[in-house]
Design an enzyme around this catalytic site. Sequence first.
Site, PDB file in Angstrom:
ATOM      1  N   ASP A 254      -4.223   0.489  -8.119  1.00 60.79           N
ATOM      2  CA  ASP A 254      -4.391  -0.641  -7.210  1.00 60.79           C
ATOM      3  C   ASP A 254      -4.098  -1.960  -7.927  1.00 60.79           C
ATOM      4  O   ASP A 254      -4.361  -2.107  -9.118  1.00 60.79           O
ATOM      5  CB  ASP A 254      -5.833  -0.635  -6.689  1.00 60.79           C
ATOM      6  CG  ASP A 254      -6.135  -1.787  -5.754  1.00 60.79           C
ATOM      7  OD1 ASP A 254      -5.563  -1.830  -4.657  1.00 60.79           O
ATOM      8  OD2 ASP A 254      -6.948  -2.669  -6.139  1.00 60.79           O
ATOM      9  N   GLU A 279       0.844  -0.178  -7.378  1.00 60.81           N
ATOM     10  CA  GLU A 279       1.001  -1.127  -6.271  1.00 60.81           C
ATOM     11  C   GLU A 279       1.342  -2.497  -6.848  1.00 60.81           C
ATOM     12  O   GLU A 279       0.454  -3.297  -7.128  1.00 60.81           O
ATOM     13  CB  GLU A 279      -0.293  -1.210  -5.458  1.00 60.81           C
ATOM     14  CG  GLU A 279      -0.209  -2.171  -4.275  1.00 60.81           C
ATOM     15  CD  GLU A 279      -1.537  -2.793  -3.882  1.00 60.81           C
ATOM     16  OE1 GLU A 279      -1.684  -3.178  -2.718  1.00 60.81           O
ATOM     17  OE2 GLU A 279      -2.437  -2.924  -4.753  1.00 60.81           O
ATOM     18  N   ASP A 361      -3.367  -2.179   4.036  1.00 58.89           N
ATOM     19  CA  ASP A 361      -3.324  -3.643   3.936  1.00 58.89           C
ATOM     20  C   ASP A 361      -2.307  -4.242   4.899  1.00 58.89           C
ATOM     21  O   ASP A 361      -2.606  -5.164   5.656  1.00 58.89           O
ATOM     22  CB  ASP A 361      -2.954  -4.074   2.514  1.00 58.89           C
ATOM     23  CG  ASP A 361      -4.080  -3.868   1.519  1.00 58.89           C
ATOM     24  OD1 ASP A 361      -5.247  -4.077   1.889  1.00 58.89           O
ATOM     25  OD2 ASP A 361      -3.786  -3.493   0.370  1.00 58.89           O
TER      26      ASP A 361
END
Length: 475
Positions: A254, A279, A361
């Site tokens: 992340d 990410e 998201d």
Amino acid sequence: AAPAAPAKKPPSFTPAKPAAPEKDAPAFTPAFEIKGDSVAPPAPAQPPGLGLNAKPAAPEVDPALGDDYKIEEGTLPRIATGREVMLQGFNWESHRFEWYKLVQERAGQISKAGFTQIWLPPCTDSLAPEGYLPRNLRSLETKYGNEAELRSLIGELRANNVLPVLDAVLNHRCATHQGKHGKWNRWEGTGMDWGEWAITNRNKDFMGEGGEPTGDEFWGSPNIDHKHSKVQEDICEWIQWLTNDVGFGGIRFDFSKGYGGEFAGNYTRACMPEFAVGEYWDTLNYGQGLEYDQDPHRQRIIDWIDSTGGICTAFDFTTKGILQEACGRSEFWRLVDKKGRAPGVIGLWPGRAVTFIDNHDTGSTQSHWPFPSNKVGMGYAYTLTHPGTPSVFWDHYFDWGDDLRNQIQGLMDTRKKAGIHARSKLEIVAATDSVYAALVGDKLAMKMGHDGWTPSGDGWNVAVSGDGWCVWTKD
């Protein structure tokens, strides 16, 4: 508000078979350094299994694969084979349900659909119910379920040959106790007890006494100093526990912009999973709308992959941004770069690109950057037929109705039948206002747009189609 004016078009595109990508994967060097001491290179990549480190059998080569297919040497097993299709196994609201139980009930369906791995939500104690403000990293009690339920889910996924992927939130960590100056900057009773020394020194809200950050700041909680030897040691032990004991087989990092990619590379080598992805979500280039040239954007993602030593893939945010603009505005000229290649990471390093349409998201109830809802099927017609490792969002497969699910399923089945893989050759034959068309591998052709384009030659048959797109295959 009126929509932004379209971006300036590039020079007219003359279709030609593109040259080999300029960016070749660097030689993989499985050596790493923790605490400044050299460590012997780990054994070759192999899945950890459930508490076992048994060497996997040699992967079978599908006869559907074309002459362009080969297994990449010296990297993680599922990056090497390049035959993966990922399912993001949650959305922003999943914590409101008994999620581990729900996913376990669908493990067989997920496997039968052709998903080879599933990215699960953050699995550790968190200040926020979604899991992205981690606190006690050794506690697996979450709003998604408890530790026993997580282990049961992972066992069921493994039994159905679906790789469970850990969402590793390592950039920041919420404290359990107040320390100096009354700031929340200490951890006690967690098995990974740190103090102010473990926090980078940029954000005065937490008065960290660690070093300078190695990436962008996440302002909502203490950012961890990954240069500190104790932090490295604890995270390596933690990630080994989650893979070798709990049973995760892949890792998703992340907020990879928050700390140096070399640390993600080190943590990956510490446990040697079957797959790893970062990410690295960076803003695309905008002027009067989205700019045509996104080369600097994709290069930043590739630089991050390079910084891991090439051991990780990365989500292809460049392709997402360009693709949703192309589909939403019928600006298909965007889908080829100045050298005739795909304009995202898949155009330079497809074996390290994970393509996607939306995630928790960008879509879901947050919708920070959603794909046009009436073009989602068209988007999957691109990602599921093109090089790279495609990821499918849970909502799109399970919650948006039978029509979209059937389109996605048809595309997944066609991808497998045609032998498309992460490094398949791509020939873009049209990219105009009205149509995008491409030949992928030796047996697949596809188009988007309402132009009457069809592949030339004999033997082509429609395999799957939807509103404004069509895919053909031949034997």
